[in-house]
Scaffold this active site. Sequence first.
Site, PDB file in Angstrom:
ATOM      1  N   LYS A 112     -68.610 -11.840  37.077  1.00 13.46           N
ATOM      2  CA  LYS A 112     -68.295 -10.814  36.083  1.00 13.46           C
ATOM      3  C   LYS A 112     -66.828 -10.995  35.690  1.00 13.46           C
ATOM      4  CE  LYS A 112     -68.664  -5.833  35.201  1.00 13.46           C
ATOM      5  NZ  LYS A 112     -67.294  -5.628  34.691  1.00 13.46           N
ATOM      6  N   GLU A 168     -66.711 -12.874  26.932  1.00 14.49           N
ATOM      7  CA  GLU A 168     -65.601 -12.114  27.502  1.00 14.49           C
ATOM      8  C   GLU A 168     -64.314 -12.889  27.243  1.00 14.49           C
ATOM      9  OE1 GLU A 168     -65.008  -8.461  29.910  1.00 14.49           O
ATOM     10  OE2 GLU A 168     -66.705  -9.339  28.838  1.00 14.49           O
ATOM     11  N   CYS A 399     -23.611  -2.428  40.354  1.00 12.67           N
ATOM     12  CA  CYS A 399     -24.536  -3.475  39.898  1.00 12.67           C
ATOM     13  C   CYS A 399     -24.368  -4.722  40.770  1.00 12.67           C
ATOM     14  CB  CYS A 399     -24.245  -3.806  38.435  1.00 12.67           C
ATOM     15  SG  CYS A 399     -25.157  -5.234  37.811  1.00 12.67           S
TER      16      CYS A 399
END
Length: 656
Positions: A112, A168, A399
């Site tokens: 699937k 798909e 930072c």
Amino acid sequence: MEDIKHKIEELRKTLRYHSDRYYNDDAPEIEDYEYDMMMRQLKELEEKYPQYDTVDSPTKRVGGRADNSFESVEHTVRMESLQDAFSKEEIFDFDRRVHDVVNNVHYVVEPKIDGLSVSLEYVNGEFVRGSTRGDGNVGEDVSGNIRVIRNVPLKLNRAIPFIEVRGEVYMPKKSFERVVDRQLINGEKPFKNPRNAAAGSLRQKDSRVAAERGLDIFVFNIQQIEGVTLNSHKESLDFLKELGFNTVPYYERVDNIEDAFSKVEEIGERRGSLEFDIDGAVIKVDDFAQREQLGSTAKFPKWAVAFKYPPEEKQTRVVDIEITVGRTGKLTPTAVLEPVHLAGTTVSRATLHNQDFINEKGVNIGDVVTVRKAGDIIPEVLCVNEKHSSSNFVFPDVCPSCNEKVVREADEADIRCINPECPAQLLRNLIHFCSRDAMDIEGLGPSIIETFVNEGMINKVTDIYHLDKDEIARLDGFQQTSANNIVSSVEGSKNNDLGKLIFAFGIRHIGAKAAKLLSDEFGNMDNILNASREALLDIEGFGEIMADAVYDYFHTDSALEMINELKAVGVNMQSNTVIKDDRFSNMTFVLTGTLPTYKRSEAAKIIESFGGKTSSSVSKKTTYVLAGEAGGSKLDKAAQLGIPVIDENDFNEMIK
């Protein structure tokens, strides 16, 4: 009983919300497994208390809907979804139900694929249309984007009079990693998983975007066919291969349900090594005549079932927490893990999102955690199993790249570095500046920009306009021709519309459309620099957050310095929108639905050429709603607010 009724209503409301986020927004907020379990709970309650059952329950509907931005397609053969199963017992129950109706049953088992379901139509062997499933009855025409998918044959090996197949569309894992890397570099919110990346790409208005993202397709069913008779699913899949389709892999015909479930387990074992995502395996009755006898429910065929694999979870230890800085200055924490084998791959890193997530889970270095990989490119931490630290990890005050103080803005979860000269942000800012929707400098892709930065040729945005073709040509891998092309593209970008330049600056909360609104509203850069917050708030579609972001950005010394340098090298600072006359001055149009002859982008340009504006949402400030076929909810909003609705004929009269 009121408690039961309330529980059912709440489940339906929650499922509709998450279905909309998954199918229509391509932005799921929960894992598939959680959604499936809620759906199962609702179904069980409806069966137990039929007095509360309704025809519009999510248990009876396919999840998607047609998007008004594409032309609607009514499916001649309904594109059904599948009944889910989560255990071997449920698979054997399915087999018993089948044998209650038919005997001597053979099954076909196939993976699937976790993607977006589409229909492809061919006339005399030529591709004519591609559409999404939508709600199963009505989808959307995405033919342009379907055409650029590499494994979609535009001409079949046989000129079948007519055939419609179902497939798909998916994004291979390697393509997904490239797309996410690019999004992270640009400071964009990355796709959650390949399925949503595929869906988002297939719904792009520009088919070049879909082409760049490396989509692929597996075809797994014939919806209808003329000129050929087929008797079984296995026969039809073999026939599809002959026609040139890329059929679903690893399909196999088996003689009984025991062999079918063994094949399901075999596919599940392959799951981690596949180059594409699967979320289960499908068992289908092979014989078409038997399928006719079995029929369908309101939502599912009775001749097929989908076994859904549960997400795999493992425990491991956090050995470090790294902080990276994105293009917008956002600090992102990532847990470095003791390597663990999960869903077919070795996992050594997991996202921790932000400080709030860390506090909620209670994570720190040294803790033992549970991680799950359910389609995400970076697995995430689910919970802490063993706490080996006395506190939670805390973000640094400065930072990690530039050592400047970081800030957390009010009502936001993210912590940011606001230093525009931060080295960690430089490369990402440059890549964004040169990207297609920004200054569109062809030849300056991420890898070449990184090379120029490493060579010291670009240290800030304005250095792009001082690149020397001879200096470029001397670098390894470059020739005089490519160097000339880059410099020529840089020179051409100076003529871009002001809106593209504003978007290129990468101002927080300001996308390409908002940048164009700024450009058209004020006409030139100087007017924008002198605009008050109040003037910015008066722009249709601008709120306080956007207005503040623009005002604050254009009142920083670094931005003013950059703009002056760009002016000095000849970068255009004027809006290129040509105003024929001002008949639409102070008017705002909202466009919805499919117009008979104009594309909506064409109508928007006409409106702008007469001094008007367009907006994506209906409000009290809207002057007219220009509506075509399938106008949708915007027409309801217009009716509520008393906004006039016009069609294309009315519009043509207005622009004569």
